[in-house]
Design an enzyme around this catalytic site. Sequence first.
Site, PDB file in Angstrom:
ATOM      1  N   TRP A 136      -5.500 -82.727  65.859  1.00  0.00           N
ATOM      2  CA  TRP A 136      -6.493 -81.657  65.734  1.00  0.00           C
ATOM      3  C   TRP A 136      -5.980 -80.335  66.282  1.00  0.00           C
ATOM      4  O   TRP A 136      -6.162 -79.282  65.672  1.00  0.00           O
ATOM      5  CB  TRP A 136      -7.812 -82.050  66.407  1.00  0.00           C
ATOM      6  CG  TRP A 136      -8.462 -83.206  65.728  1.00  0.00           C
ATOM      7  CD1 TRP A 136      -8.714 -84.432  66.262  1.00  0.00           C
ATOM      8  CD2 TRP A 136      -8.923 -83.273  64.369  1.00  0.00           C
ATOM      9  NE1 TRP A 136      -9.301 -85.252  65.328  1.00  0.00           N
ATOM     10  CE2 TRP A 136      -9.438 -84.565  64.160  1.00  0.00           C
ATOM     11  CE3 TRP A 136      -8.934 -82.372  63.315  1.00  0.00           C
ATOM     12  CZ2 TRP A 136      -9.972 -84.976  62.930  1.00  0.00           C
ATOM     13  CZ3 TRP A 136      -9.469 -82.776  62.089  1.00  0.00           C
ATOM     14  CH2 TRP A 136      -9.975 -84.054  61.916  1.00  0.00           C
ATOM     15  N   ASP A 153     -11.218 -76.732  71.861  1.00  0.00           N
ATOM     16  CA  ASP A 153     -11.857 -77.666  70.944  1.00  0.00           C
ATOM     17  C   ASP A 153     -12.337 -78.826  71.813  1.00  0.00           C
ATOM     18  O   ASP A 153     -11.537 -79.579  72.363  1.00  0.00           O
ATOM     19  CB  ASP A 153     -10.838 -78.143  69.903  1.00  0.00           C
ATOM     20  CG  ASP A 153     -11.424 -79.159  68.925  1.00  0.00           C
ATOM     21  OD1 ASP A 153     -12.590 -79.564  69.103  1.00  0.00           O
ATOM     22  OD2 ASP A 153     -10.701 -79.548  67.978  1.00  0.00           O
ATOM     23  N   LYS A 196     -19.682 -86.226  67.147  1.00  0.00           N
ATOM     24  CA  LYS A 196     -19.097 -87.161  68.097  1.00  0.00           C
ATOM     25  C   LYS A 196     -20.062 -87.387  69.251  1.00  0.00           C
ATOM     26  O   LYS A 196     -20.472 -88.517  69.496  1.00  0.00           O
ATOM     27  CB  LYS A 196     -17.767 -86.624  68.642  1.00  0.00           C
ATOM     28  CG  LYS A 196     -16.531 -86.892  67.787  1.00  0.00           C
ATOM     29  CD  LYS A 196     -16.455 -86.095  66.529  1.00  0.00           C
ATOM     30  CE  LYS A 196     -15.306 -86.455  65.631  1.00  0.00           C
ATOM     31  NZ  LYS A 196     -14.253 -85.447  65.556  1.00  0.00           N
TER      32      LYS A 196
END
Length: 355
Positions: free
Chosen positions: A100, A168, A192
């Site tokens: 990511w 992030d 999430k």
Amino acid sequence: MRIYNFSAGPAALPVPVLEQASKELVSYGSAGMSVMEMSHRSKSYEDIHNAALELLRELMNVPANYKIMMLQGGASQQFAMIPMNLAKNGKADFVVTGEWSNRAYKEASKVLSAKIAATSEAEKFGVIPEIKEISADADYLHICTNNTICGTRFTQIPDTGKVPLVADMSSGILSEVFDVSKFGLIYAGAQKNIGPAGVTVVIIREDLLENEKAAKLPAFLQYKTHADANSMYNTPPTYAIYMTKLCLEWLKSQGGVAGIQKINEAKAKILYDFLDSSSLFKGIAAPSHRSLMNIPFTTGDDEKDKQFTKEAATEGFANLGGHRLVGGLRASIYNAMPTEGVQALVDFMKKFEAK
Ligand SMILES: *Cc1c(COP(=O)(O)O)cnc(C)c1O
């Protein structure tokens, strides 16, 4: 019947939240309609929207000089929006700790001059690298606090001095206490650990909200547009935000972030302790940087790993396969995963190992 869902995202939601939502599905309170059918300009919806924002501020202890936004497009859209909005000098540093953060780096490279300040690629992303140098004129330094795929986490937040720290936090937000004042911008897709898919939380320090370059962007791509409009510039993902509000109320009932952090630490320890003592299963991330949320492991044998996921699924333990990029096994144990679920998984792993 509910099973234990170890999906990395969209992930399990708290059962009391699902139950409340099902009670309110057809008619919300005295509204006579579902939240899904309401005008986003109605009083009923506005109350839900503002309550979600207030709960985020309260639970994360967000200082007054930060704006909280609920956007769409997922964390992936933020990979583009951040460099577009924050590039004043046109330079940014990136700590690459997995898939990511690498994507965030690659997307930003299209917009500005991006530099890798540190990477753990040589260690197969099993550790968090040390940041030796930060470009003094960087518009920001980007990290991914919890690495969903390889299961590592920043156990200490780096001090970036005057360079704004951008994070992030998609898979770690609300799982442990963070000092928001250390960050310039925090973002996280909800699916999430916040709520269902469809909403993305962005927390930004006010001085980063606007600059000359950002003012030339299309309105929808400017943070300022959404901050000024209280995240209602256009139709927000109303139902996802309603579900988010319920999840945040649930989190508050668990003792808030500090309360859930204690539970999360104890919960992860159950699985890590077993992995450390097992002769069949092994954890993948370095013990010094282990994630509390995503725990990748393996038997070291592809066939056995596959056999394990298959047998686990028939016993009510779903989604234990590793990410398609790395294989192996992974248990994602976000806030909504009860301790009993992790204990039951370990009991099953012990039985599998004995066989
Ligand atoms: C899941 C995930 C993403 C991607 O999120 P989308 O909302 O699907 O764009 C980005 N970063 C991290 C750390 C993630 O866990």
